[in-house]
Design an enzyme around this catalytic site. Structure first.
Site, PDB file in Angstrom:
ATOM      1  N   HIS A 108       0.792  -1.236   0.000  1.00 44.90           N
ATOM      2  CA  HIS A 108       0.000   0.000   0.000  1.00 44.90           C
ATOM      3  C   HIS A 108       0.825   1.287   0.000  1.00 44.90           C
ATOM      4  O   HIS A 108       0.329   2.345   0.392  1.00 44.90           O
ATOM      5  CB  HIS A 108      -0.942   0.031   1.225  1.00 44.90           C
ATOM      6  CG  HIS A 108      -2.103  -0.923   1.116  1.00 44.90           C
ATOM      7  ND1 HIS A 108      -1.947  -2.271   0.997  1.00 44.90           N
ATOM      8  CD2 HIS A 108      -3.444  -0.699   1.096  1.00 44.90           C
ATOM      9  CE1 HIS A 108      -3.136  -2.860   0.924  1.00 44.90           C
ATOM     10  NE2 HIS A 108      -4.052  -1.938   0.969  1.00 44.90           N
ATOM     11  N   GLY A 163      -0.194  -2.244  -5.894  1.00 48.62           N
ATOM     12  CA  GLY A 163      -1.140  -3.350  -5.648  1.00 48.62           C
ATOM     13  C   GLY A 163      -2.543  -2.819  -5.441  1.00 48.62           C
ATOM     14  O   GLY A 163      -3.517  -3.410  -5.885  1.00 48.62           O
ATOM     15  N   HIS A 164      -2.640  -1.703  -4.770  1.00 51.60           N
ATOM     16  CA  HIS A 164      -3.934  -1.040  -4.555  1.00 51.60           C
ATOM     17  C   HIS A 164      -3.878   0.307  -5.264  1.00 51.60           C
ATOM     18  O   HIS A 164      -3.209   1.223  -4.831  1.00 51.60           O
ATOM     19  CB  HIS A 164      -4.193  -0.843  -3.067  1.00 51.60           C
ATOM     20  CG  HIS A 164      -5.613  -0.471  -2.733  1.00 51.60           C
ATOM     21  ND1 HIS A 164      -6.335   0.477  -3.425  1.00 51.60           N
ATOM     22  CD2 HIS A 164      -6.457  -0.944  -1.778  1.00 51.60           C
ATOM     23  CE1 HIS A 164      -7.551   0.573  -2.908  1.00 51.60           C
ATOM     24  NE2 HIS A 164      -7.654  -0.271  -1.913  1.00 51.60           N
ATOM     25  N   GLU A 174     -13.201  -9.093  -1.249  1.00 51.35           N
ATOM     26  CA  GLU A 174     -13.929  -7.805  -1.326  1.00 51.35           C
ATOM     27  C   GLU A 174     -14.136  -7.444  -2.785  1.00 51.35           C
ATOM     28  O   GLU A 174     -13.882  -6.323  -3.209  1.00 51.35           O
ATOM     29  CB  GLU A 174     -13.104  -6.722  -0.602  1.00 51.35           C
ATOM     30  CG  GLU A 174     -12.594  -7.184   0.754  1.00 51.35           C
ATOM     31  CD  GLU A 174     -11.755  -6.157   1.503  1.00 51.35           C
ATOM     32  OE1 GLU A 174     -11.324  -5.175   0.875  1.00 51.35           O
ATOM     33  OE2 GLU A 174     -11.554  -6.326   2.708  1.00 51.35           O
ATOM     34  N   CYS A 219     -10.536   2.364   6.301  1.00 50.10           N
ATOM     35  CA  CYS A 219     -10.664   3.134   5.067  1.00 50.10           C
ATOM     36  C   CYS A 219     -12.040   3.758   4.921  1.00 50.10           C
ATOM     37  O   CYS A 219     -12.161   4.871   4.389  1.00 50.10           O
ATOM     38  CB  CYS A 219     -10.355   2.255   3.863  1.00 50.10           C
ATOM     39  SG  CYS A 219     -11.297   0.723   3.824  1.00 50.10           S
TER      40      CYS A 219
END
Lengths: 631, 631
Positions: free
Chosen positions: A130, A179-180, A301, A394
């Protein structure tokens, strides 16, 4: 013809809510959400992480995603200050900025975990850690501070960090994919406020390199070769411009395609835009809950397959995913001007997003179920009750920044055109490049009410384009009492005039309570109906029923009737009375049996889905059984 | 009054199928399943693992659970040889035994992985590494070889291994719980054939110590303290005798409680029996699919909460779990004599178990969905098609041993009583301790047909107790033409006579096709019906419908009509014609819309669930929508 047709004014103060739903929610954010999330950010150590004083063995070890939370709350603080000056809050804002900036390394790098905890691992695992995601959120916070408050300190700091990224990543330098995703849309914001091409180029690199061969995550050894689940999970199964369905982690996918749309617009990249359009259409027609919720499976998710939209224990519909869908819709709406993007934007905003936060402003859903029953196991986060905070927080922090800046979704502008997307109660003032000013006051209580008045507050010649929503089958527009349109929605109605102060437009959007069916390929909703009124999705809570909502069968031959809002909910949000039958609980304890359940006539009060679970724990359903499945 | 009321004869040859469903499935097992699973066991290296020649870097590294697969296939080979002598198979059987025995260590230990691969890790991680599970299956294979074939070599070998376990585990020695239960019921089998108390005591130790404090898995450091998910996952959240609900991994739970029931019976442990009864009732009335499938969540392959029984993508219902439920039912039926255990046993055997293997005998389901639609994501194993083998191949190997020994479920005996549980086509010969012989021929084609004839083939004085199934509301029993019972089922009818050769009993079980409702707490089945005929659960495949099964609405006012089996399925298995409506596919591509689907009259052919997916890929549903949800 340029790819970008419209833009959202940088200065969000051009629109100001004056009443109704969004004003109320924004007020709650100012009064409660901002202070609550600030307190949590401090209490959990996220802010002090920027002191870089953590040592092994100490508590509150900076987590790899912590910086993003702090950044999102800071962005929310900027939004709040822009709406309502508050010297104490501003002082705190400046203190946070000072602290964050103090953590910047000489080379521009800025990340608490990879400075204080694992400095040797900088950029060592982009797949999982992240790092670029945190950077993206810091950039967004910095841009908000600059555009909303005119404060440059954090912006300059993040420009230095971005310059470092520019020197590190890209063709001929290091390869790398986050990655995100998040950095892409953040760099585009930074590009827009600074005009520096290198930020556009880096965003373009991240979008265009992603998913190409050789596969960076395999080179980085964070992904097994052939691990298609992992590749789709973070949208690296194909080059972004070759992705035509929404795959993997829903928040990541929407952040990516929001950024990709920005890049497509800024670079006139028609091919990339087509991929964005295809992904959006896949979401809209195959993979989106009726509320604008995204992600059918808690594990990962993530998006799953077309029409796999189960309502209960399995689903995710993370609050952040709906917020991200709003971002994506806004960009596509500006790029294309097509009304369907506004339809999904408002569906998502009024339902999927606002359900994620309590009316009190300090409790949050991570998962937004469409059906809750004590007999359904909630696999991801236990009982479906909004919580103050999460280890991975988040969603609360996303609300902090979203709610304080949502006036940006009200309208867009072209050269001499103002496009009113959401006819909520709002005052708008926009000055076009030619100096002409559009100043309007919109009232009427939308989206809970369909009779909208628009008063022209200042003379000016421009095109006012009114959105006639796609859900509306009968829209009537009058200008100074003269009917200029009557018919179905699903388009913008451009009205080019020399507008005079005192002109008055009315927009009548017929808004009956209606039963909505779902494409039968969604097996879980087969034979069921949802209830909508305008863009607002309703639900039935067991609370207030004389039985359980799972046993309520709605009679679709009897239209929903308007009813006063039940106590405890905002009085401007009408409820809908539904008529039907209540199956009587089985008298047997058997699981399987021969026999027919008895029924008794019953009414149920449906309330807006976004308001559910604000009066205590209860079971709830959006998709209701009917008295006759084929009726 | 002793706790154990009845027993299953050790010599399974006392019952022999003569025709119909179980004879056919057993024949297929002999002809195909046994050779197919043997070939896979060899081909994948599982058998050769016992050579202990694996070296680092070589392929086919013995996995921690491999020995269990080899053992289960070997047990199946013993079952096959007992049914049908076959010198080639017997030679192969002996070769396998020699190879297995050759791997035994001087101290009695016998495990390929922890001898050839990680000898230093013997018993180092009981939580994860399946060591005692493998031992249990080897014991079961050894006991089968001895009782079915009279072969002692493997039995002696496993006694040495069990003696080693006895010397290692237990009070005053090492603590230890198996992460995956199985050893308990295996030791009880070994105890029964050897009479050696130490095996009973070790089984008792494993059952009684499990879940007590201090928590062994926390001591072993394989489980985080407070990790309640992990504790329930392998039934260590409480002492076994304090467990009253079925929790965690379904196969483990059922193996454990099968073993616990054995221990309760052998030690007259009323308290332990009550726990077994409570767990069974929880399964039967709250946590069991209508097919006898167990495990509502693929993640963890586990039980979830009461009434959480979704049909599609989320569910598991592992074939092994249904097999394990049959084991548990058999033990509880013998312990208590209560008919309800036979009800669940046959429901599970005829539906949940037999669905797991193709009619060809060489394709297997791991997961047994109750609803399959191309629009449902199958989270655990991709497309719902039976496969030849799995990396973790517990299900195919379980079928190898189950199908060749299922005559054990036909009857039990007391001192002078023979209790006929499954009135399938079978010949029975049992000699009571007093020398009296019961010899009977049962015919009639049960469970597909309800008119059962029982011919007495030899004179004898004893009680013949006929099971009148719980699903049967109108059972008629005649002895030599004289009616001796007419009424509801749910009990055993004891008939004590001096039986004479030539006596003839008839058992008429009224078996209409019926619509079954589900307790409405199972929200997923609300407003739907299943179709059963006797103990057989039906389903509708899309194949053969003029549309998709998700669009078929059955009219529950029109009873199902018997129809010939469709081509490709066994002709003795009647289909049921259902009448109703077919919703016409939406002409819109929209996901959500206002409007009512059009319907057209339609019939659908329901087939036994256990036979689905034998004529090519298709969508399928057990729980059907109805034309009127409340009708």
């Amino acid at each position: 013809m340029p790819l970008v047709k419209y833009s959202t004014p940088t200065d969000l103060k051009e629109a100001r809510f004056t009443g109704g739903l969004l004003a109320r929610r924004q007020q709650i954010a100012l009064d409660t959400t901002i202070p609550a999330t600030m307190a949590k950010t401090i209490e959990t150590g996220r802010l002090d992480a920027f002191r870089l004083t953590w040592r092994p063995g100490q508590p509150k070890k900076p987590h790899v995603f912590w910086d993003s939370d702090t950044a999102k709350v800071l962005e929310g603080m900027a939004g709040a200050l822009a709406l309502r000056p508050d010297p104490a809050l501003e002082a705190e804002y400046d203190r946070w900025v000072d602290l964050i900036v103090s953590a910047q390394q000489p080379d521009g790098y800025l990340n608490t975990h990879f400075t204080a905890v694992e400095p040797e691992k900088r950029f060592a695992n982009l797949h999982d850690w992240h790092e670029l995601y945190c950077c993206g959120h810091l950039i967004e916070a910095a841009v908000a501070g600059y555009t909303l408050l005119g404060k440059r300190k954090l912006l300059d700091c993040l420009c230095r960090y971005a310059d470092y990224l520019v020197s590190y990543f890209g063709p001929g330098k290091h390869r790398g994919w986050p990655g995100h995703e998040e950095i892409e849309l953040a760099l585009m914001k930074l590009y827009r406020v600074t005009g520096k091409e290198q930020y556009l180029e880096l965003a373009q690199y991240f979008v265009n390199d992603r998913g190409t061969e050789p596969h960076f995550f395999i080179e980085e050894e964070q992904t097994q070769a052939g691990g298609s689940w992992h590749c789709t999970q973070n949208q690296t199964h194909a080059p972004v411009r070759r992705q035509f369905t929404a795959e993997g982690h829903a928040v990541r996918a929407m952040y990516l395609f929001a950024g990709a749309a920005d890049v497509a617009g800024a670079t006139d990249d028609q091919e990339l835009l087509q991929a964005c359009e295809a992904v959006f259409e896949n979401v809209r027609t195959r993979r989106m809950y009726i509320t604008g919720g995204l992600g059918s499976c808690f594990a990962g998710e993530r998006f799953t397959t077309d029409y796999d939209l189960s309502n209960g224990a399995m689903m995710y519909a993370e609050s952040c995913a709906s917020i991200a869908l709003v971002f994506f819709c806004q960009r596509m709406l500006n790029l294309t001007g097509e009304e369907k993007y506004a339809d999904v934007l408002e569906r998502t905003l009024f339902n999927g997003v606002l359900a994620g936060i309590s009316l009190s402003g300090d409790r949050f859903f991570y998962t937004n179920y469409l059906e809750v029953d004590e007999n359904l196991c909630c696999y991801n986060d236990g009982s479906p009750v909004r919580k103050e905070w999460f280890d991975c927080s988040c969603c609360p922090t996303n609300f902090a920044r979203f709610l304080t800046q949502m006036q940006q979704y009200v309208f867009s502008v072209g050269d001499t055109e103002l496009r009113l997307h959401l006819p909520v109660d709002v005052e708008i003032r926009h000055q076009f490049a030619n100096g002409m000013v559009a100043r309007l006051a919109v009232t009427g209580g939308y989206p809970y009410h369909g009779k909208v008045s628009i008063a022209v507050l200042e003379d000016g010649e421009y095109t006012l384009s009114l959105r006639l929503p796609g859900w509306c089958r009968n829209a009537v527009v009058e200008v100074n009492g003269e009917r200029v349109y009557a018919g179905a929605g699903g388009k913008y109605l451009p009205l080019t005039r020399k507008w005079s102060k005192g002109d008055c437009l009315t927009l009548g959007l017929e808004m009956p309570g209606e039963f909505i069916r779902c494409n039968s390929k969604v097996t879980t909703n087969a034979g069921r109906v949802a209830v909508m009124r305008g863009p607002v999705v309703y639900c039935v809570e067991s609370r207030g029923l004389s039985g359980e909502v799972r046993n309520f069968l709605v009679d679709t031959d009897r239209p929903p009737e308007l009813a006063p809002a039940p106590e405890g909910l905002p009085s401007d949000a009408p409820a809908l009375r539904l008529f039907g039958q209540l199956e009587q609980p089985d008298e047997t304890e058997e699981l399987y049996f021969v026999g027919r359940p008895r029924c008794a006539p019953c009414t149920a009060l449906a309330i807006p889905y976004a308001l559910w679970n604000n009066c205590g724990p209860t079971n709830m359903a959006v998709w209701l059984r009917t008295t006759g499945a084929s009726a």
